[in-house]
Design a protein around this motif. Structure first.
Motif, PDB file in Angstrom:
ATOM      1  N   VAL A   1       0.838  -1.205   0.000  1.00 28.33           N
ATOM      2  CA  VAL A   1       0.000   0.000   0.000  1.00 28.33           C
ATOM      3  C   VAL A   1       0.868   1.247   0.000  1.00 28.33           C
ATOM      4  N   ASN A   2       0.255   2.327  -0.468  1.00 31.43           N
ATOM      5  CA  ASN A   2       0.944   3.612  -0.628  1.00 31.43           C
ATOM      6  C   ASN A   2       0.064   4.729  -0.073  1.00 31.43           C
ATOM      7  N   TRP A   3       0.643   5.544   0.816  1.00 37.18           N
ATOM      8  CA  TRP A   3      -0.097   6.670   1.385  1.00 37.18           C
ATOM      9  C   TRP A   3      -0.136   7.797   0.360  1.00 37.18           C
ATOM     10  N   GLN A   4      -1.360   8.243   0.027  1.00 36.71           N
ATOM     11  CA  GLN A   4      -1.517   9.346  -0.921  1.00 36.71           C
ATOM     12  C   GLN A   4      -2.473  10.373  -0.333  1.00 36.71           C
ATOM     13  N   MET A   5      -1.951  11.573  -0.145  1.00 36.38           N
ATOM     14  CA  MET A   5      -2.734  12.652   0.455  1.00 36.38           C
ATOM     15  C   MET A   5      -3.608  13.321  -0.606  1.00 36.38           C
ATOM     16  N   ARG A   6      -4.890  13.464  -0.291  1.00 40.26           N
ATOM     17  CA  ARG A   6      -5.798  14.160  -1.187  1.00 40.26           C
ATOM     18  C   ARG A   6      -5.725  15.661  -0.946  1.00 40.26           C
TER      19      ARG A   6
ATOM     20  N   GLU B   1      -5.594   8.588   1.415  1.00 40.98           N
ATOM     21  CA  GLU B   1      -6.079   7.411   0.698  1.00 40.98           C
ATOM     22  C   GLU B   1      -4.978   6.352   0.708  1.00 40.98           C
ATOM     23  N   ILE B   2      -5.319   5.179   1.190  1.00 37.57           N
ATOM     24  CA  ILE B   2      -4.390   4.058   1.195  1.00 37.57           C
ATOM     25  C   ILE B   2      -4.620   3.287  -0.097  1.00 37.57           C
ATOM     26  N   VAL B   3      -3.681   3.409  -1.021  1.00 38.38           N
ATOM     27  CA  VAL B   3      -3.823   2.832  -2.358  1.00 38.38           C
ATOM     28  C   VAL B   3      -3.000   1.555  -2.464  1.00 38.38           C
ATOM     29  N   SER B   4      -3.646   0.493  -2.925  1.00 34.55           N
ATOM     30  CA  SER B   4      -2.929  -0.757  -3.145  1.00 34.55           C
ATOM     31  C   SER B   4      -2.154  -0.665  -4.457  1.00 34.55           C
TER      32      SER B   4
ATOM     33  N   ILE C   1       2.287   5.581  -8.277  1.00 35.92           N
ATOM     34  CA  ILE C   1       2.876   5.637  -6.940  1.00 35.92           C
ATOM     35  C   ILE C   1       3.247   7.074  -6.589  1.00 35.92           C
ATOM     36  N   ILE C   2       2.926   7.481  -5.374  1.00 38.90           N
ATOM     37  CA  ILE C   2       3.405   8.753  -4.824  1.00 38.90           C
ATOM     38  C   ILE C   2       4.620   8.445  -3.971  1.00 38.90           C
TER      39      ILE C   2
END
Length: 812
Positions: free
Chosen positions: A423-428, A434-437, A459-460
């Motif tokens: 998972v990748n932490w992505q700030m809106r 948002e935890i993105v797989s 990926i961020i």
């Protein structure tokens, strides 16, 4: 190891069955059971539902309540399944304990059943969500084991060993070879970090620093930790902590100006979005880690959110939970509104009501099903035997706790198949997370295929990086260099040394440089062996072209001189200087100039043999003619003496014969040379390392120096004779000019020897051609130019009268 709240442990109980009449007294606190339901077979469970026996405003307990309610949901779902445990019902006994002491007591109570009866009433126990606590419980219950085939400890969350392997796969994929580790001081984190470092060394990944962080750390310790992270050269930081430690760490690191780092998290906190805050976003943006896979459990969300206090009227914990989350009271109070029990949990936001993902509760769900399938397999009976165990059939009254140890979904270590989502932490933009797989790891897949990454462009990256961060102690040694281990530094901090002369390395991080084959030489980058350039004197280069021009000029001048002599062959000056030898000398000079051309161009078998032999023979012919002319001059003036008759001994026949004899000697030397050991083309790779010299090897050095020595002997004889005749009248002899020509000839060839020996490659050939041209031009100019000058510009001196006057003066 303590992995935090996500580890769900399955115990197959170890207690023996006691007789109906056997009783015992349970010592210590009891009454930990919170939820129960009777059934033919009973599953137990231990959860930290509240703190100090009373619910607190703590998300950790809310999550534990979700776990307990998931057990109830799963048991009810199994009871509705006619194919699983047909004709039987499952029941449950769920116990509430907080702190390791109460949790162990709750587990003992679950094993003992009713307070005054030691008869075991449960077939399996779902352990606590913390691995450490569950291992403590297993240690207490272990001595009660009845020796059987199967293990007694299983877990539906993979061992941290798999998470470590997955993290290493991730680091290998992005070539992160230089990392830092921050871990909590617990035994779980310490052992996990030690295991990580051990496995990392095998994969060539090095740890720059390993720092322990405690929630009780002083301000000075926190500043030191922040400075270590900020000043480190590694761009990747692995945060190996439980959720509570992670919260404390991030709170302390706020405002410490820690930027430019790619954070990797352990699965205990990597999906906890409540960690994010306005001040932590710069740290957690782009964080990565492995999490328990997302799961879809139909009906579970509705079941959890439809909870009412009336569903568990005997549970004081549910009433306390309800009062806490809705800020009401079931008893009259001056400070709180009355609870009516119909409030809607969908209006509340906490860990219990969060239905965005079922990563953790899915392990509870799987644990209950694992027990159900194990019991189902154990109760099978075909032909009076159990097809699973191969033993006699049993009924549910005969089930002993450890007989339930069927290894459904577990390996020999009691571990389930390891499956993780990356998972990748992505700030809106609105500040939410948002935890993105972005990938997955599956230990059941074959090596090389167990780690998969989705679209990398989505990926961020952490640390405000727009591309994949580089985290290496030393960039890989490029081709053209070799990698050398520095014993004073970690293995990742190696040194790169340029390959020595004549060697290459054609791969990254080459341990050694390779020597190029003899006919090859490294390119400028020393990453490829290229064929060595060949060097020889060519017509196409300036030096070869200039020498060719001079050769042609010499031929032209010799031909022009021959024409002048032929036109004036009847004049006294031509007749007086032995015209036959003069024409033969001019012919030999033409050959001398032409033989120089055989030295230019790519050496071959015929050119190597021709160039030396042609040179040797033509030069002997040339010197023989000059020697003949010198003897003629001397004999002519000896013949003027009274009573002298020497000219009859050296007339034209004798002159021809002498020239032929002198030349035949050189021919014989050349024939012997070519027969015994002739010159041949050779690729000289010794003089220059970086190029090949195409040359004509001498074959027999004796033959070469014999040819030169014979030419030098004739030249010396000619010089001596001409020197003796140098004072004879100018108009009647050419001894003075022959002396000058032989002086030039000898000087050129004496100088040639050291120059020839010391000159490299094509310059050796150029020196030899220069010597041939210089000596040939010396003979042509000194012997023939003065006569041509008289014939063309002073014709009055080309008369018999002038010749007679000079002779009379000589006699007086």
């Amino acid at each position: 190891l303590m992995m935090g709240w996500i580890t769900i442990i399955l115990f197959i109980l170890l207690a023996e069955t006691k007789s109906e009449n056997q009783t015992c007294k349970v010592i210590g606190q009891t009454g930990f059971m919170e939820f129960s339901k009777d059934g033919d077979l009973i599953i137990g469970g231990v959860f930290s539902l509240s703190g100090t026996r009373k619910i607190e405003d703590n998300g950790y307990q809310a999550l534990e309540l979700k776990f307990a309610r998931t057990v109830i949901f799963t048991v009810e779902e199994i009871n509705r399944d006619s194919k699983l445990l047909p004709g039987m019902t499952l029941g449950y006994r769920l116990y509430n304990g907080c702190g390791s002491e109460n949790l162990v007591r709750a587990a003992v109570e679950a094993v003992n059943g009713e307070e005054q009866s030691c008869k075991s009433r449960i077939q399996a126990l779902l352990g606590h969500s913390s691995s450490g606590v569950s291992e403590d419980i297993n240690t207490i219950l272990g001595p009660l084991s009845i020796p059987q085939l199967y293990p007694t400890f299983f877990r539906t969350v993979p061992s941290d060993r798999f998470q470590i392997i997955a993290l290493l796969k991730l680091m290998e994929y992005f070539d992160w070879r230089w990392v830092g580790i921050i871990h909590s001081p617990s035994m779980y984190a310490t052992q996990a970090t030690t295991e990580f470092i051990k496995e990392a060394k095998k994969e060539g990944i090095c740890v720059e620093y390993m720092k322990s962080f405690s929630r009780s750390s002083t301000t000075s310790d926190s500043i030191t930790t922040a400075e270590i992270i900020r000043s480190s050269s590694s761009k990747v930081v692995l945060l190996f902590m439980s959720l509570s430690y992670t919260k404390a760490f991030l709170k302390i690191m706020e405002g410490r100006n820690i930027t430019g780092k790619q954070w990797l998290g352990s699965e205990s906190w990597i999906t906890q979005t409540d960690l994010a805050s306005a001040t932590r976003k710069s740290i957690l943006q782009g964080a990565m880690g492995f999490a328990i896979p997302e799961a879809s459990i139909p009906g579970l969300a509705e079941f959890l959110l439809n909870l009412k206090p009336s569903d568990e009227p005997e549970s004081a914990m549910i009433r306390a939970f309800w009062e806490d989350v809705f800020h009401c009271s079931f008893t009259p109070s001056n400070t709180s509104a009355m609870c009516n029990g119909t409030e809607d949990l969908r209006t509340i936001s906490n860990d219990y009501t969060d239905m965005t993902e079922f990563r953790a509760v899915n392990n509870v769900y799987k644990a209950v099903y694992a027990v159900a399938h194990a019991l189902h397999a154990l109760l099978q009976c075909r032909n009076a035997s159990n097809p699973t165990t191969g033993k006699q059939c049993v009924n549910m009254k005969d089930i002993q706790p450890k007989q339930d140890g069927d290894k459904v979904l577990f390996d020999e270590n009691g571990d389930t198949v390891a499956q993780y989502d990356l998972v990748n932490w992505q700030m809106r933009e609105d500040g939410s997370v948002e935890i993105v797989s972005i990938g997955e790891y599956d230990s059941s897949s074959s090596e090389g295929k167990n780690f998969k990454l989705n679209d990398i462009t989505k990926i961020i990256w952490g640390g405000n990086h727009v591309e994949i961060p580089r985290s290496v102690c030393r960039e890989p040694c490029p081709p053209g260099t070799r990698k050398a281990i520095n014993k004073r530094k970690p293995i990742c901090c190696f040194d790169c040394f340029e390959c020595p002369e004549g060697t290459i390395s054609n791969q990254t991080n080459a341990p050694e440089c390779l020597i190029c084959p003899p006919e090859f030489w490294p390119n400028d980058r020393k990453d490829q062996c290229l064929p060595k350039p060949t060097e020889y004197l060519s017509y196409k280069e300036i030096m070869g072209a200039l020498l060719t021009i001079f050769c042609c000029l010499g031929v032209f001048l010799s031909l022009l001189t021959s024409i002048i002599f032929l036109v004036h062959k009847e004049t006294p000056i031509v007749k007086a200087n032995n015209s036959e030898l003069s024409f033969l000398l001019l012919f030999s000079l033409k050959l001398c100039f032409l033989c120089s051309l055989t030295f230019i161009g790519r050496p071959s078998d015929w050119s190597c043999m021709l160039r030396h032999t042609a040179f040797g023979i033509t030069f002997v012919l040339c010197i023989s003619c000059v020697l003949g002319k010198t003897i003629v001059v001397l004999m002519a003036f000896r013949a003027t003496l009274p009573g002298s008759n020497v000219m009859k001994w050296f007339g034209p026949p004798q002159q021809r014969l002498s020239v032929l004899a002198f030349t035949l000697v050189q021919v014989v030397i050349c024939i012997l040379w070519l027969t015994i050991n002739p010159p041949f083309p050779n690729r000289n790779m010794n003089y220059y390392k970086e190029k090949i010299i195409l040359e004509c090897a001498l074959g027999s050095a004796i033959g070469f120096w014999a040819v030169l020595g014979y030419i030098g002997l004739l030249a010396l004889m000619c010089f001596i004779l001409a020197f003796l005749a140098r004072k004879l009248p100018d108009s009647f002899n050419e001894a003075k000019f022959i002396t000058f020509s032989m002086l030039i000839f000898c000087a050129v060839w004496i100088t040639f020897i050291p120059a020839y020996v010391s000159s490299p490659g094509k310059f050796t050939v150029a020196v030899e051609i220069f010597a041939i041209l210089a000596s040939s031009f010396g003979l042509l100019i000194c012997i023939f130019v003065p006569k041509c000058y008289i014939m063309i510009f002073k014709p009055e001196q080309n008369s018999k009268k002038h010749m007679m006057v000079s002779k009379t003066v000589f006699k007086e």
